[in-house]
Write a protein that holds these residues in place. Structure first.
Motif, PDB file in Angstrom:
ATOM      1  N   ALA A 169       0.824  -1.421   0.093  1.00 16.10           N
ATOM      2  CA  ALA A 169      -0.021  -0.133  -0.081  1.00 16.10           C
ATOM      3  C   ALA A 169       0.979   1.239   0.050  1.00 16.10           C
ATOM      4  O   ALA A 169       2.075   1.099   0.267  1.00 16.10           O
ATOM      5  CB  ALA A 169      -1.097   0.147   1.297  1.00 16.10           C
ATOM      6  N   ARG A 170       0.364   2.414  -0.317  1.00 13.49           N
ATOM      7  CA  ARG A 170       0.967   3.677  -0.537  1.00 13.49           C
ATOM      8  C   ARG A 170       0.313   4.683   0.306  1.00 13.49           C
ATOM      9  O   ARG A 170      -0.972   4.717   0.499  1.00 13.49           O
ATOM     10  CB  ARG A 170       1.187   4.039  -1.850  1.00 13.49           C
ATOM     11  CG  ARG A 170       2.208   5.228  -1.935  1.00 13.49           C
ATOM     12  CD  ARG A 170       2.732   5.422  -3.479  1.00 13.49           C
ATOM     13  NE  ARG A 170       3.646   4.627  -3.722  1.00 13.49           N
ATOM     14  CZ  ARG A 170       3.543   3.710  -5.045  1.00 13.49           C
ATOM     15  NH1 ARG A 170       2.734   3.914  -5.978  1.00 13.49           N
ATOM     16  NH2 ARG A 170       4.528   2.886  -5.189  1.00 13.49           N
ATOM     17  N   THR A 238       9.326  -0.826   4.577  1.00 11.95           N
ATOM     18  CA  THR A 238       8.861   0.695   4.161  1.00 11.95           C
ATOM     19  C   THR A 238      10.089   1.265   3.450  1.00 11.95           C
ATOM     20  O   THR A 238      11.304   0.948   3.876  1.00 11.95           O
ATOM     21  CB  THR A 238       8.275   1.518   5.100  1.00 11.95           C
ATOM     22  OG1 THR A 238       7.806   2.920   4.680  1.00 11.95           O
ATOM     23  CG2 THR A 238       9.363   1.792   6.196  1.00 11.95           C
ATOM     24  N   ASP A 239       9.857   2.153   2.435  1.00 11.23           N
ATOM     25  CA  ASP A 239      10.853   3.040   1.868  1.00 11.23           C
ATOM     26  C   ASP A 239      11.194   4.458   2.656  1.00 11.23           C
ATOM     27  O   ASP A 239      11.988   5.256   2.302  1.00 11.23           O
ATOM     28  CB  ASP A 239      10.518   3.137   0.414  1.00 11.23           C
ATOM     29  CG  ASP A 239       9.258   3.940   0.248  1.00 11.23           C
ATOM     30  OD1 ASP A 239       8.521   4.456   0.961  1.00 11.23           O
ATOM     31  OD2 ASP A 239       8.975   4.089  -1.114  1.00 11.23           O
ATOM     32  N   ALA A 240      10.427   4.429   3.825  1.00 13.08           N
ATOM     33  CA  ALA A 240      10.510   5.652   4.505  1.00 13.08           C
ATOM     34  C   ALA A 240      11.823   5.588   5.379  1.00 13.08           C
ATOM     35  O   ALA A 240      12.527   4.737   5.662  1.00 13.08           O
ATOM     36  CB  ALA A 240       9.392   5.974   5.629  1.00 13.08           C
ATOM     37  N   SER A 251       7.256  -3.220  13.371  1.00  9.40           N
ATOM     38  CA  SER A 251       7.229  -4.795  13.727  1.00  9.40           C
ATOM     39  C   SER A 251       5.968  -5.094  14.483  1.00  9.40           C
ATOM     40  O   SER A 251       5.350  -6.079  14.483  1.00  9.40           O
ATOM     41  CB  SER A 251       8.362  -5.412  13.961  1.00  9.40           C
ATOM     42  OG  SER A 251       8.703  -5.065  15.475  1.00  9.40           O
ATOM     43  N   ILE A 252       5.803  -4.406  15.473  1.00  6.63           N
ATOM     44  CA  ILE A 252       4.773  -4.543  16.565  1.00  6.63           C
ATOM     45  C   ILE A 252       3.510  -4.238  15.764  1.00  6.63           C
ATOM     46  O   ILE A 252       2.570  -4.879  16.163  1.00  6.63           O
ATOM     47  CB  ILE A 252       4.850  -3.808  17.685  1.00  6.63           C
ATOM     48  CG1 ILE A 252       6.020  -4.133  18.450  1.00  6.63           C
ATOM     49  CG2 ILE A 252       3.869  -3.657  18.592  1.00  6.63           C
ATOM     50  CD1 ILE A 252       6.513  -3.190  19.721  1.00  6.63           C
ATOM     51  N   LEU A 253       3.442  -3.063  15.038  1.00  9.82           N
ATOM     52  CA  LEU A 253       1.861  -2.729  14.047  1.00  9.82           C
ATOM     53  C   LEU A 253       1.888  -3.883  13.388  1.00  9.82           C
ATOM     54  O   LEU A 253       0.514  -4.310  13.001  1.00  9.82           O
ATOM     55  CB  LEU A 253       2.357  -1.639  13.632  1.00  9.82           C
ATOM     56  CG  LEU A 253       1.886  -0.082  14.453  1.00  9.82           C
ATOM     57  CD1 LEU A 253       0.179  -0.324  14.519  1.00  9.82           C
ATOM     58  CD2 LEU A 253       2.466  -0.197  15.430  1.00  9.82           C
ATOM     59  N   ALA A 254       2.798  -4.676  12.612  1.00 11.21           N
ATOM     60  CA  ALA A 254       2.453  -5.854  11.864  1.00 11.21           C
ATOM     61  C   ALA A 254       2.046  -6.906  12.697  1.00 11.21           C
ATOM     62  O   ALA A 254       1.053  -7.763  12.162  1.00 11.21           O
ATOM     63  CB  ALA A 254       3.851  -6.295  11.264  1.00 11.21           C
ATOM     64  N   ILE A 293       2.143   5.322   8.028  1.00 12.70           N
ATOM     65  CA  ILE A 293       2.999   4.294   7.702  1.00 12.70           C
ATOM     66  C   ILE A 293       2.949   2.964   8.723  1.00 12.70           C
ATOM     67  O   ILE A 293       2.783   1.919   8.396  1.00 12.70           O
ATOM     68  CB  ILE A 293       4.609   4.601   7.940  1.00 12.70           C
ATOM     69  CG1 ILE A 293       4.811   5.562   6.876  1.00 12.70           C
ATOM     70  CG2 ILE A 293       5.572   3.370   7.822  1.00 12.70           C
ATOM     71  CD1 ILE A 293       6.164   6.264   6.837  1.00 12.70           C
ATOM     72  N   PHE A 294       2.617   3.302   9.986  1.00 13.75           N
ATOM     73  CA  PHE A 294       2.298   2.263  11.044  1.00 13.75           C
ATOM     74  C   PHE A 294       1.155   1.631  10.523  1.00 13.75           C
ATOM     75  O   PHE A 294       0.893   0.467  10.906  1.00 13.75           O
ATOM     76  CB  PHE A 294       2.408   3.110  12.350  1.00 13.75           C
ATOM     77  CG  PHE A 294       3.794   3.311  12.751  1.00 13.75           C
ATOM     78  CD1 PHE A 294       5.096   2.627  12.345  1.00 13.75           C
ATOM     79  CD2 PHE A 294       4.025   4.235  13.683  1.00 13.75           C
ATOM     80  CE1 PHE A 294       6.220   3.008  12.709  1.00 13.75           C
ATOM     81  CE2 PHE A 294       5.341   4.488  14.329  1.00 13.75           C
ATOM     82  CZ  PHE A 294       6.338   4.066  13.708  1.00 13.75           C
ATOM     83  N   HIS A 295       0.209   2.589  10.499  1.00 12.90           N
ATOM     84  CA  HIS A 295      -1.267   1.950  10.253  1.00 12.90           C
ATOM     85  C   HIS A 295      -1.221   1.016   8.964  1.00 12.90           C
ATOM     86  O   HIS A 295      -1.961  -0.071   9.187  1.00 12.90           O
ATOM     87  CB  HIS A 295      -2.186   3.164  10.073  1.00 12.90           C
ATOM     88  CG  HIS A 295      -3.595   2.739   9.563  1.00 12.90           C
ATOM     89  ND1 HIS A 295      -4.517   2.178  10.126  1.00 12.90           N
ATOM     90  CD2 HIS A 295      -4.213   3.002   8.125  1.00 12.90           C
ATOM     91  CE1 HIS A 295      -5.517   2.083   9.431  1.00 12.90           C
ATOM     92  NE2 HIS A 295      -5.609   2.401   8.327  1.00 12.90           N
ATOM     93  N   LEU A 296      -0.682   1.365   7.930  1.00  6.86           N
ATOM     94  CA  LEU A 296      -0.390   0.662   6.756  1.00  6.86           C
ATOM     95  C   LEU A 296       0.010  -0.759   6.904  1.00  6.86           C
ATOM     96  O   LEU A 296      -0.070  -1.733   6.381  1.00  6.86           O
ATOM     97  CB  LEU A 296       0.104   1.281   5.696  1.00  6.86           C
ATOM     98  CG  LEU A 296      -1.004   2.467   5.079  1.00  6.86           C
ATOM     99  CD1 LEU A 296      -0.148   2.872   3.882  1.00  6.86           C
ATOM    100  CD2 LEU A 296      -2.526   2.060   4.828  1.00  6.86           C
ATOM    101  N   ALA A 297       1.084  -0.724   8.078  1.00  5.05           N
ATOM    102  CA  ALA A 297       1.995  -1.894   8.418  1.00  5.05           C
ATOM    103  C   ALA A 297       0.890  -2.877   8.671  1.00  5.05           C
ATOM    104  O   ALA A 297       0.698  -4.126   8.389  1.00  5.05           O
ATOM    105  CB  ALA A 297       2.892  -1.716   9.253  1.00  5.05           C
TER     106      ALA A 297
END
Length: 331
Positions: A169-170, A238-240, A251-254, A293-297
């Motif tokens: 996702a982006r 992520t590319d961030a 990783s925790i959000l994953a 970014i965390f949300h999309l993870a």
């Protein structure tokens, strides 16, 4: 112009994925190789994990970057696979410089697939080191296979055959977030006896059937066995530009995504492990960008798990667990 997404981990620039698959063995290896070292971390929430060089991923540890990640079947035997990937990296001159030598940094997580009916009578030495090297050599930056391949070859769940899945996702600011997961859960990725996936609210473009949610919910616990180890393992990228501590939070959000795709998750006999890394191609300019970014993870991890089960095929062995496609797929 922003490049379109393939809905794969390799939507992150500078990332290559390779599989080694043995359908007779009923197991395999997946290598995630970076074209240069990346900031990395990870977290383990399952009660029965197996890993190699996972301690260095703690944010308090000195080494901040890795050259590759490895996901493998084989339970503890599969930990040989990282040595094969290390050998490939060393061959091309990659690794952390230590004095006059270089040491490739290759954390690995394994899943339990020893009881799936495949032929595990491999003799004195396990095949996983060679399979790790094969996966390294097969790594490419474009499309790669999903389902019963690589680390997902022997994966199972409580209800259907597990497998390798991926999703991307982006963000609104243009950061890409992607996951690759080998779904091998003690619990279930689907709701009751239905074809519906727990991750259905997050699905995009019918990537795992487009069935949505069922009219009613069966929340009774379904397990593939008692005292049988499992383990869902994966990578979110992520590319961030992130710090090591921020990669750890990623990783925790994953794991949040894992818990939205598998019920129950993180059990005492699961070894659920998620790695995370940032390739640092695109700066993060404010907190809102970081939060997205965390949300999309979370979302890409949940989608990847469902997609791995959706894409899987049954192993060609006697009494193999049926795949989702066997029961609900189109003729």
């Amino acid at each position: 112009m922003t490049a379109s997404l393939r809905n794969l981990l390799t939507d992150i620039e500078g990332v290559a994925v390779g599989h080694a698959t043995d359908l007779v063995l009923g197991s395999g290896v997946t290598a995630i190789v970076f074209d240069k070292p990346v900031i990395a971390s990870g977290s383990v929430l399952g009660g029965a994990p197996g890993g190699r060089d996972t301690a260095l991923l703690d944010p308090s540890m000195t080494v901040e970057t890795v050259d590759a990640f490895v996901l493998s079947g084989g339970s503890a035997f599969g930990l040989d696979a990282a040595g094969g990937v290390q050998a490939g990296l060393r061959q091309i001159g990659r690794g952390l410089t230590v004095g006059t030598t270089k040491v490739p940094i290759v954390p690995q997580a394994i899943l339990m697939d020893l009881l799936n009916g495949g032929n595990k009578d491999w003799g004195r030495h396990s095949p996983y080191r060679d399979m790790g090297f094969q996966a390294f050599e097969a790594a490419k930056s474009g499309d790669f296979a999903l389902g019963t391949v690589g680390a997902g070859t022997g994966a199972t769940t409580a209800t259907f055959k597990g497998g390798i899945g991926s999703a991307s996702a982006r963000t609104k600011a243009g950061h890409t977030v992607a996951a690759l997961v080998a779904a091998n859960a003690l619990g279930s990725v689907t709701i009751g006896d239905s074809p519906h996936f727990w991750a259905a609210p997050f699905e995009r473009e019918k990537e795992f059937g487009g069935l949505g949610m069922p009219a009613t919910f069966d929340t009774d616990m379904r397990l593939k066995g008692i005292n049988v180890t499992a383990t869902t393992v994966g990578v979110v990228l992520t590319d961030a530009v992130l710090t090591k501590a921020q990669a750890h939070r990623l990783s925790i959000l994953a794991h949040d995504g894992l818990a939205r795709a598998v019920l129950p998750a993180h059990l005492p006999f699961d070894g659920d492990t998620m790695f995370a890394a940032a390739t640092a191609k695109k700066p993060v300019t404010d907190v809102a960008e970081l939060m997205e970014i965390f949300h999309l993870a979370t979302l890409v991890t949940a989608r990847a798990i469902a997609r791995g089960v959706y894409e899987a095929t049954a192993l060609p062995v006697k009494s193999a667990q049926a795949a989702w496609q066997d029961r609900f797929g189109k003729d």
